[in-house]
Write an enzyme that holds these catalytic residues in place. Sequence first.
Site, PDB file in Angstrom:
ATOM      1  N   ILE A 113      14.432  -4.914  -0.946  1.00 55.10           N
ATOM      2  CA  ILE A 113      15.065  -3.976  -1.781  1.00 55.10           C
ATOM      3  C   ILE A 113      15.444  -2.651  -0.710  1.00 55.10           C
ATOM      4  CG2 ILE A 113      13.651  -4.608  -3.760  1.00 55.10           C
ATOM      5  CD1 ILE A 113      12.134  -1.847  -3.001  1.00 55.10           C
ATOM      6  N   THR A 114      15.151  -2.660   0.432  1.00 52.26           N
ATOM      7  CA  THR A 114      15.364  -1.335   1.150  1.00 52.26           C
ATOM      8  C   THR A 114      16.668  -1.110   1.360  1.00 52.26           C
ATOM      9  OG1 THR A 114      13.271  -2.056   2.519  1.00 52.26           O
ATOM     10  CG2 THR A 114      14.748  -0.478   3.437  1.00 52.26           C
ATOM     11  N   GLU A 115      16.893   0.025   1.136  1.00 52.58           N
ATOM     12  CA  GLU A 115      18.334   0.630   1.444  1.00 52.58           C
ATOM     13  C   GLU A 115      18.387   1.383   2.582  1.00 52.58           C
ATOM     14  OE1 GLU A 115      19.765   3.476  -1.752  1.00 52.58           O
ATOM     15  OE2 GLU A 115      21.824   3.512  -0.783  1.00 52.58           O
ATOM     16  N   HIS A 174      27.588   2.610  -2.287  1.00 48.17           N
ATOM     17  CA  HIS A 174      27.055   1.385  -1.276  1.00 48.17           C
ATOM     18  C   HIS A 174      27.664   1.624   0.033  1.00 48.17           C
ATOM     19  CE1 HIS A 174      25.500  -0.908  -5.067  1.00 48.17           C
ATOM     20  NE2 HIS A 174      24.626  -0.485  -4.738  1.00 48.17           N
ATOM     21  N   GLU A 186      32.156  -5.437  -7.042  1.00 49.09           N
ATOM     22  CA  GLU A 186      32.490  -4.351  -7.110  1.00 49.09           C
ATOM     23  C   GLU A 186      33.709  -4.115  -5.818  1.00 49.09           C
ATOM     24  OE1 GLU A 186      29.058  -2.170  -6.463  1.00 49.09           O
ATOM     25  OE2 GLU A 186      28.766  -2.292  -4.371  1.00 49.09           O
ATOM     26  N   THR A 188       0.828  -1.398   0.000  1.00 44.00           N
ATOM     27  CA  THR A 188       0.064  -0.010   0.031  1.00 44.00           C
ATOM     28  C   THR A 188       0.812   1.233  -0.113  1.00 44.00           C
ATOM     29  OG1 THR A 188      -0.130  -0.035   2.285  1.00 44.00           O
ATOM     30  CG2 THR A 188      -1.984  -1.077   1.203  1.00 44.00           C
ATOM     31  N   GLY A 189       2.050   1.058   0.132  1.00 40.76           N
ATOM     32  CA  GLY A 189       3.199   2.299   0.264  1.00 40.76           C
ATOM     33  C   GLY A 189       3.397   2.802  -1.283  1.00 40.76           C
ATOM     34  N   TYR A 210      21.243  -4.438 -14.225  1.00 37.59           N
ATOM     35  CA  TYR A 210      20.594  -3.807 -15.227  1.00 37.59           C
ATOM     36  C   TYR A 210      21.569  -3.809 -16.426  1.00 37.59           C
ATOM     37  CZ  TYR A 210      18.049  -1.957 -11.225  1.00 37.59           C
ATOM     38  OH  TYR A 210      17.322  -1.698  -9.992  1.00 37.59           O
ATOM     39  N   LYS A 264      -4.528  -2.559   7.476  1.00 34.52           N
ATOM     40  CA  LYS A 264      -5.278  -2.217   6.165  1.00 34.52           C
ATOM     41  C   LYS A 264      -5.763  -3.677   5.499  1.00 34.52           C
ATOM     42  CE  LYS A 264      -3.489   2.157   4.854  1.00 34.52           C
ATOM     43  NZ  LYS A 264      -2.781   2.893   3.720  1.00 34.52           N
TER      44      LYS A 264
END
Lengths: 295, 95
Positions: free
Chosen positions: A96-98, A250, A212, A17-18, A162, A43
């Site tokens: 995926i949170t950074e 990173h 890297e 929902t975000g 990517y 929710k």
Amino acid sequence: VSIFVDENTKVVVQGLTGGQGRFHGLRNRAYGTKVVAGVRAGKGGEDVEGIPVFNTVAEAKAATGANASFVSVPPAGAPSAILEAAAAGIPFVVCITEGIPAHDEARIFNILQREHSGTRLLGPNCPGIISPGKTNIGITAGEIAQPGGPVGIVSRSGTLTYQALYELKQLGVGVTTCVGIGGDPVPGTNFIDCLAAFEADPETRAIMMFGEIGGSEEEKAAEFIAREMSKPVVAYIAGVTAPPGKKMGHAGAIISGSKGTAQAKMEALSDAGAKVALNPTEAGEIMASIVAGLN
Amino acid sequence: VMANALEVINSDPKVKAIFVNIFGGITRGDDVANGIVAALGRVDIQAPMVIRLDGTNATEAREILKTVESDRVISMPTMLDGARKAVELAGGVVQ
């Protein structure tokens, strides 16, 4: 076949929902991913464009049979979201949170190992996983990936993940699975986990590995490649010109003293028998020629 | 974010060319493109700019950029092409 996920993987999006959860959850669904549920405490009972939202992962799993989670939750809530998914028995969790503190990441890593060994965490701070044409879980733009095979991709950096997909697509080379392991210091899934899975996957016949600067994961991967891998590996390491002591984008991308340099990693991988490219485009070209030589 | 970053770079007199190289995942290309347009409207960018945008919302991004392209704001299709162009504009030798 693909590794870790396939076209039958059913995904629950924690944080659907975000803003980001909604955008990428719906984009994953549009790609063909079976996005079966969302989770947001308070929710439950609502829906996002027809995807039912539940209060807890356990409820979502019971109602929909979800067997993977996509955690799109801000740093403060992400650790508990990951552990909630694991406690509910979700075997594959993409985060995926950074910006999750390294200390929290280490804590989650240890809890998962100790109490939820049936759950694999991919990330945090990663683009996710895509098996082109089958499923896409995370934030990768699916249209840049060529379905089929025979190449498996594993990469630390999102953008370079990517780029790897893009280079192979330009050359008409298909990908079985592309795994972005993320650029944080304590990733849930590392290079070796992915290399081992690709080695065991009969449809993956060559592997592209993008690393890297910082840490020693690439060096460990090199040892594994020398010892265990029968399939060809093409590697690229970002950060050849990175100054020591400076964090490059990173949290985990930092040269400490003389450790973690691109040169050392490239040398280790080359010594292990991997073909080391000087830029992503060259990596794609080397891979295309390897694929052309497969019978 | 994009507009602020360009202002910072623009304040450095040693910069001879600016290369914006984005392959968006969570970063949306249209947001980046709008940032570039905003920066161009707000400040006088001193150095020529080369832009390569791919990934999420890249098609929308390229449409937005078309409105500001000139001989000093140049879109390039790939990372290598973009890097070479930026080096050329900075007066360097392209390898």
